[in-house]
Design a protein around this motif. Structure first.
Motif, PDB file in Angstrom:
ATOM      1  N   GLY A   9      -9.458   6.365  -3.476  1.00 13.28           N
ATOM      2  CA  GLY A   9      -9.262   5.481  -2.336  1.00 13.28           C
ATOM      3  C   GLY A   9     -10.407   5.570  -1.355  1.00 13.28           C
ATOM      4  O   GLY A   9     -11.293   6.423  -1.470  1.00 13.28           O
ATOM      5  N   ARG A  38       2.052   0.279  -4.311  1.00 14.67           N
ATOM      6  CA  ARG A  38       1.382   0.352  -3.020  1.00 14.67           C
ATOM      7  C   ARG A  38       2.377   0.071  -1.909  1.00 14.67           C
ATOM      8  O   ARG A  38       3.390  -0.602  -2.117  1.00 14.67           O
ATOM      9  CB  ARG A  38       0.215  -0.624  -2.948  1.00 14.67           C
ATOM     10  CG  ARG A  38       0.600  -2.087  -2.881  1.00 14.67           C
ATOM     11  CD  ARG A  38      -0.648  -2.950  -2.924  1.00 14.67           C
ATOM     12  NE  ARG A  38      -0.355  -4.369  -2.688  1.00 14.67           N
ATOM     13  CZ  ARG A  38      -1.260  -5.333  -2.776  1.00 14.67           C
ATOM     14  NH1 ARG A  38      -2.529  -5.043  -3.096  1.00 14.67           N
ATOM     15  NH2 ARG A  38      -0.926  -6.583  -2.533  1.00 14.67           N
ATOM     16  N   THR A  90      -4.919  -3.732   1.611  1.00 13.03           N
ATOM     17  CA  THR A  90      -4.886  -2.484   2.356  1.00 13.03           C
ATOM     18  C   THR A  90      -3.501  -1.859   2.273  1.00 13.03           C
ATOM     19  O   THR A  90      -2.499  -2.497   2.594  1.00 13.03           O
ATOM     20  CB  THR A  90      -5.255  -2.722   3.829  1.00 13.03           C
ATOM     21  OG1 THR A  90      -6.611  -3.165   3.907  1.00 13.03           O
ATOM     22  CG2 THR A  90      -5.087  -1.449   4.645  1.00 13.03           C
ATOM     23  N   VAL A  92      -1.369   2.264   1.097  1.00  6.74           N
ATOM     24  CA  VAL A  92      -1.413   3.530   0.373  1.00  6.74           C
ATOM     25  C   VAL A  92      -0.986   3.236  -1.063  1.00  6.74           C
ATOM     26  O   VAL A  92       0.052   2.608  -1.283  1.00  6.74           O
ATOM     27  CB  VAL A  92      -0.492   4.579   1.007  1.00  6.74           C
ATOM     28  CG1 VAL A  92      -0.530   5.878   0.191  1.00  6.74           C
ATOM     29  CG2 VAL A  92      -0.902   4.862   2.446  1.00  6.74           C
ATOM     30  N   TYR A  93      -1.782   3.687  -2.004  1.00  8.85           N
ATOM     31  CA  TYR A  93      -1.510   3.433  -3.413  1.00  8.85           C
ATOM     32  C   TYR A  93      -0.986   4.702  -4.061  1.00  8.85           C
ATOM     33  O   TYR A  93      -1.577   5.783  -3.916  1.00  8.85           O
ATOM     34  CB  TYR A  93      -2.784   2.961  -4.117  1.00  8.85           C
ATOM     35  CG  TYR A  93      -3.122   1.527  -3.811  1.00  8.85           C
ATOM     36  CD1 TYR A  93      -3.569   1.151  -2.549  1.00  8.85           C
ATOM     37  CD2 TYR A  93      -2.976   0.528  -4.777  1.00  8.85           C
ATOM     38  CE1 TYR A  93      -3.854  -0.172  -2.250  1.00  8.85           C
ATOM     39  CE2 TYR A  93      -3.269  -0.792  -4.490  1.00  8.85           C
ATOM     40  CZ  TYR A  93      -3.705  -1.136  -3.230  1.00  8.85           C
ATOM     41  OH  TYR A  93      -3.989  -2.462  -2.944  1.00  8.85           O
ATOM     42  N   TYR A  94       0.120   4.549  -4.775  1.00 14.47           N
ATOM     43  CA  TYR A  94       0.791   5.671  -5.405  1.00 14.47           C
ATOM     44  C   TYR A  94       0.827   5.494  -6.920  1.00 14.47           C
ATOM     45  O   TYR A  94       1.074   4.395  -7.420  1.00 14.47           O
ATOM     46  CB  TYR A  94       2.241   5.781  -4.917  1.00 14.47           C
ATOM     47  CG  TYR A  94       2.387   6.039  -3.449  1.00 14.47           C
ATOM     48  CD1 TYR A  94       2.514   4.985  -2.550  1.00 14.47           C
ATOM     49  CD2 TYR A  94       2.437   7.337  -2.960  1.00 14.47           C
ATOM     50  CE1 TYR A  94       2.656   5.209  -1.190  1.00 14.47           C
ATOM     51  CE2 TYR A  94       2.592   7.577  -1.600  1.00 14.47           C
ATOM     52  CZ  TYR A  94       2.695   6.509  -0.726  1.00 14.47           C
ATOM     53  OH  TYR A  94       2.852   6.750   0.612  1.00 14.47           O
ATOM     54  N   THR A 116      -3.005   7.584  -2.220  1.00 13.10           N
ATOM     55  CA  THR A 116      -4.391   7.521  -1.774  1.00 13.10           C
ATOM     56  C   THR A 116      -4.559   6.236  -0.957  1.00 13.10           C
ATOM     57  O   THR A 116      -4.082   5.172  -1.344  1.00 13.10           O
ATOM     58  CB  THR A 116      -5.369   7.572  -2.964  1.00 13.10           C
ATOM     59  OG1 THR A 116      -6.711   7.611  -2.479  1.00 13.10           O
ATOM     60  CG2 THR A 116      -5.209   6.395  -3.909  1.00 13.10           C
ATOM     61  N   GLN A 117      -5.211   6.372   0.179  1.00 10.15           N
ATOM     62  CA  GLN A 117      -5.338   5.246   1.110  1.00 10.15           C
ATOM     63  C   GLN A 117      -6.466   4.323   0.677  1.00 10.15           C
ATOM     64  O   GLN A 117      -7.593   4.771   0.417  1.00 10.15           O
ATOM     65  CB  GLN A 117      -5.617   5.754   2.523  1.00 10.15           C
ATOM     66  CG  GLN A 117      -5.868   4.650   3.549  1.00 10.15           C
ATOM     67  CD  GLN A 117      -4.617   3.866   3.878  1.00 10.15           C
ATOM     68  OE1 GLN A 117      -3.557   4.440   4.126  1.00 10.15           O
ATOM     69  NE2 GLN A 117      -4.729   2.537   3.879  1.00 10.15           N
ATOM     70  N   THR A 119      -8.345   0.996   2.243  1.00  6.77           N
ATOM     71  CA  THR A 119      -8.504   0.159   3.416  1.00  6.77           C
ATOM     72  C   THR A 119      -9.601  -0.854   3.148  1.00  6.77           C
ATOM     73  O   THR A 119     -10.731  -0.488   2.807  1.00  6.77           O
ATOM     74  CB  THR A 119      -8.857   0.992   4.653  1.00  6.77           C
ATOM     75  OG1 THR A 119      -7.849   1.975   4.867  1.00  6.77           O
ATOM     76  CG2 THR A 119      -8.966   0.103   5.887  1.00  6.77           C
TER      77      THR A 119
END
Length: 122
Positions: A9, A38, A90, A92-94, A116-117, A119
């Motif tokens: 990220g 996300r 944009t 947070v991806y999981y 993981t962020q 942006t």
């Protein structure tokens, strides 16, 4: 304790690309379906893409043609290549993993990473 570890990220400009990776324990990687979700601020978590151990792939409509999910058996890793990013991406991806495709798709997967962020901004 099973750990899924996401990485990749960061901050990227609109139109740019990022590649996320999720490393799983070998036994999980070999037999579980895995996916990427996300969650943007103030919004519900949503499925981005999933891939089974047999190679079945599903994408959310909003990423078709822009994102690609893949498996690398040499690294026990599921990757998410994200191209043509917009500010709407944009979040947070999981990463998640479940013995069944249904579990990954429904969001009730057995295992989840910490996130993981991503942006996308100028």
């Amino acid at each position: 304790q099973v750990q899924l570890v996401e990485s990749g990220g960061g901050l990227v400009q609109p139109g740019g690309s990022l590649r996320l990776s999720c490393v799983a324990p070998v036994l999980i990687f070999r037999s579980y379906a895995m996916g990427w979700y996300r969650q943007a601020p103030g919004k519900q978590r949503e499925l981005v893409a999933l891939i089974t151990s047999g190679g079945i792939i599903n994408y959310a409509d909003f990423v078709k043609g822009r994102f690609t999910i893949s498996r690398d058996s040499t690294k026990n890793t599921v990757a998410l290549q994200m191209n043509s990013l917009t500010t709407e991406d944009t979040a947070v991806y999981y990463c998640n993993a479940d013995p069944t495709l249904r579990g990954v798709r429904s969001g009730t997967a057995q295992y989840w990473g910490q996130g993981t962020q991503v942006t996308v901004a100028t």
